[in-house]
Write a protein that holds these residues in place. Structure first.
Motif, short mmCIF file in Angstrom:
data_model
loop_
_atom_site.label_atom_id
_atom_site.label_comp_id
_atom_site.label_asym_id
_atom_site.label_seq_id
_atom_site.Cartn_x
_atom_site.Cartn_y
_atom_site.Cartn_z
N TYR A 1 0.84 -1.19 0.00
CA TYR A 1 0.00 0.00 0.00
C TYR A 1 0.88 1.24 0.00
O TYR A 1 1.92 1.29 0.66
CB TYR A 1 -0.92 0.01 1.22
CG TYR A 1 -2.04 -1.01 1.10
CD1 TYR A 1 -3.33 -0.61 0.74
CD2 TYR A 1 -1.81 -2.36 1.34
CE1 TYR A 1 -4.35 -1.54 0.63
CE2 TYR A 1 -2.82 -3.29 1.21
CZ TYR A 1 -4.10 -2.87 0.86
OH TYR A 1 -5.10 -3.78 0.72
N PHE B 1 0.73 5.85 -0.42
CA PHE B 1 -0.15 6.98 -0.16
C PHE B 1 0.48 8.28 -0.62
O PHE B 1 1.68 8.34 -0.93
CB PHE B 1 -0.46 7.08 1.35
CG PHE B 1 0.64 7.72 2.16
CD1 PHE B 1 0.46 8.98 2.73
CD2 PHE B 1 1.85 7.07 2.36
CE1 PHE B 1 1.46 9.58 3.47
CE2 PHE B 1 2.87 7.67 3.11
CZ PHE B 1 2.67 8.92 3.67
N LEU C 1 3.67 3.00 2.42
CA LEU C 1 3.27 3.17 3.81
C LEU C 1 4.24 2.43 4.73
O LEU C 1 3.88 1.46 5.40
CB LEU C 1 1.84 2.66 4.02
CG LEU C 1 0.73 3.70 3.85
CD1 LEU C 1 -0.63 3.02 3.86
CD2 LEU C 1 0.81 4.75 4.94
N ARG D 1 -9.30 -0.52 4.02
CA ARG D 1 -7.97 -1.07 3.75
C ARG D 1 -7.19 -1.05 5.06
O ARG D 1 -7.04 0.00 5.68
CB ARG D 1 -7.25 -0.22 2.68
CG ARG D 1 -8.03 -0.12 1.37
CD ARG D 1 -8.06 -1.44 0.65
NE ARG D 1 -8.89 -1.43 -0.54
CZ ARG D 1 -10.08 -1.99 -0.60
NH1 ARG D 1 -10.61 -2.57 0.46
NH2 ARG D 1 -10.76 -1.99 -1.74
N ASP E 1 -4.75 10.17 -0.57
CA ASP E 1 -4.89 9.18 -1.64
C ASP E 1 -4.16 7.89 -1.26
O ASP E 1 -3.07 7.93 -0.67
CB ASP E 1 -4.32 9.72 -2.95
CG ASP E 1 -5.21 10.80 -3.55
OD1 ASP E 1 -6.25 11.13 -2.95
OD2 ASP E 1 -4.86 11.31 -4.64
N VAL E 2 -4.77 6.76 -1.62
CA VAL E 2 -4.22 5.45 -1.28
C VAL E 2 -4.21 4.58 -2.54
O VAL E 2 -5.16 4.60 -3.32
CB VAL E 2 -5.04 4.76 -0.18
CG1 VAL E 2 -4.52 3.35 0.07
CG2 VAL E 2 -4.99 5.57 1.11
N ARG F 1 -3.50 0.50 -3.69
CA ARG F 1 -3.24 -0.91 -3.36
C ARG F 1 -2.54 -1.50 -4.58
O ARG F 1 -3.13 -1.65 -5.64
CB ARG F 1 -4.54 -1.65 -3.07
CG ARG F 1 -4.37 -3.14 -2.75
CD ARG F 1 -5.72 -3.79 -2.49
NE ARG F 1 -5.60 -5.21 -2.17
CZ ARG F 1 -5.67 -6.18 -3.08
NH1 ARG F 1 -5.84 -5.87 -4.37
NH2 ARG F 1 -5.55 -7.44 -2.72
N ILE G 1 -7.96 2.15 7.10
CA ILE G 1 -8.21 3.26 6.18
C ILE G 1 -9.58 3.12 5.57
O ILE G 1 -9.93 2.08 5.01
CB ILE G 1 -7.13 3.28 5.08
CG1 ILE G 1 -5.73 3.43 5.72
CG2 ILE G 1 -7.39 4.38 4.07
CD1 ILE G 1 -4.60 3.10 4.78
#
Length: 270
Positions: A28, A30, A45, A79, A109-110, A112, A155
């Motif tokens: 992940y 960000f 992260l 998440r 913003d994230v 995956r 999250i």
């Protein structure tokens, strides 16, 4: 029967591979879009332990005389990332960034990312990634004896994340969207050191100037030949031979120049 579709004709059916998707390659990342400039790169992260993703929809059942009619509602996605905070490095303090997201109630913003989908050649590799805009309602800390500071970040995704385009194809992130070296971290824990690139500077601060494997010369297996990495520019000086006090690599000689003088031409070479 005429017009009948065989299952082997349907996209995704009939595959013979039984290899699963490796969860250890799902990471992940960000970006603090309300605090960082547009040009800022996506950051991982931290060091990540176990991660998970939850995708749910509310279910409603309405009983009728002939059966139960069922429907589903809007999506709800979370998440969860077991984030291990690294020490501040190169002016970036992940712990401070995450803390400020929570302190300020910021949206961020994230992504995956499935690094198992990596394809292409360096430095133009790409990976499949799911993108979402999210919030962080809770920031727990785990402070075990003899351990490292961690947070199990839950999250919350706003709306529904984006993963496919209108044609049903995966969205991808290019290597250029990340801090340089991010893709290589997936394959190794640290870069190789030549001894004069790690240590303490004149102010007592720890310095790590190691570079990626692809830029280093190496000894070819079974020979005494030194060979450059695939991305090492031809003619580049071997970094193991560069004087640390004068790290500028020597430039290749330029073509001779002819300068007219009163007594004839003077040939100069740079």
């Amino acid at each position: 029967m005429a017009g009948e579709t065989n299952t082997t004709d349907i996209k995704g059916y009939g595959q013979k591979s039984y290899t699963g998707i490796e969860t250890d390659k799902i990471f992940y990342a960000f970006k603090r879009v309300h605090a960082w400039p547009v040009s800022a790169k996506i950051q991982l992260l931290g060091l990540q332990g176990a991660t998970s993703a939850t995708n749910t929809r509310t279910s409603q059942a309405t009983q009728t005389k002939s059966g139960v009619l069922k429907g589903i509602g809007a999506p709800n996605q979370q998440r969860t990332v077991d984030c291990i905070y690294p020490k501040e490095s190169n002016g970036f303090d992940l712990h401070a960034e995450i803390r400020q997201i929570w302190d300020n109630g910021e949206g961020f913003d994230v992504w995956r990312i499935d690094f198992g989908s990596m394809h292409g050649k360096k430095p133009n590799r790409k990976v499949r990634a799911q993108y979402s805009q999210a919030v962080l309602p809770a920031l727990p800390y785990t402070e075990a004896l003899g351990g490292f500071l961690t947070s199990n970040l839950v999250i919350e995704v706003n709306g529904m994340e984006r993963d496919f385009n209108d044609d049903g194809n995966w969205f991808e992130l290019p290597e250029s969207s990340f801090v340089p070296g991010t893709f290589d971290k997936m394959n190794k824990f640290y870069d190789y050191s030549i001894g004069t690139d790690r240590g303490v500077d004149e102010d007592g601060n720890f310095v790590d100037n190691t570079v990626d494997d692809e830029t280093l010369f190496a000894n070819k297996k079974g020979t005494t030949d030194d060979v450059p990495g695939p991305q090492t520019p031809s003619g580049q000086a071997d970094p193991t031979l560069i004087d640390p006090a004068n790290p500028q690599a020597p430039q290749a000689p330029q073509a001779p120049k002819s300068v007219p003088t009163t007594n004839g031409a003077n040939i100069l070479s740079n």
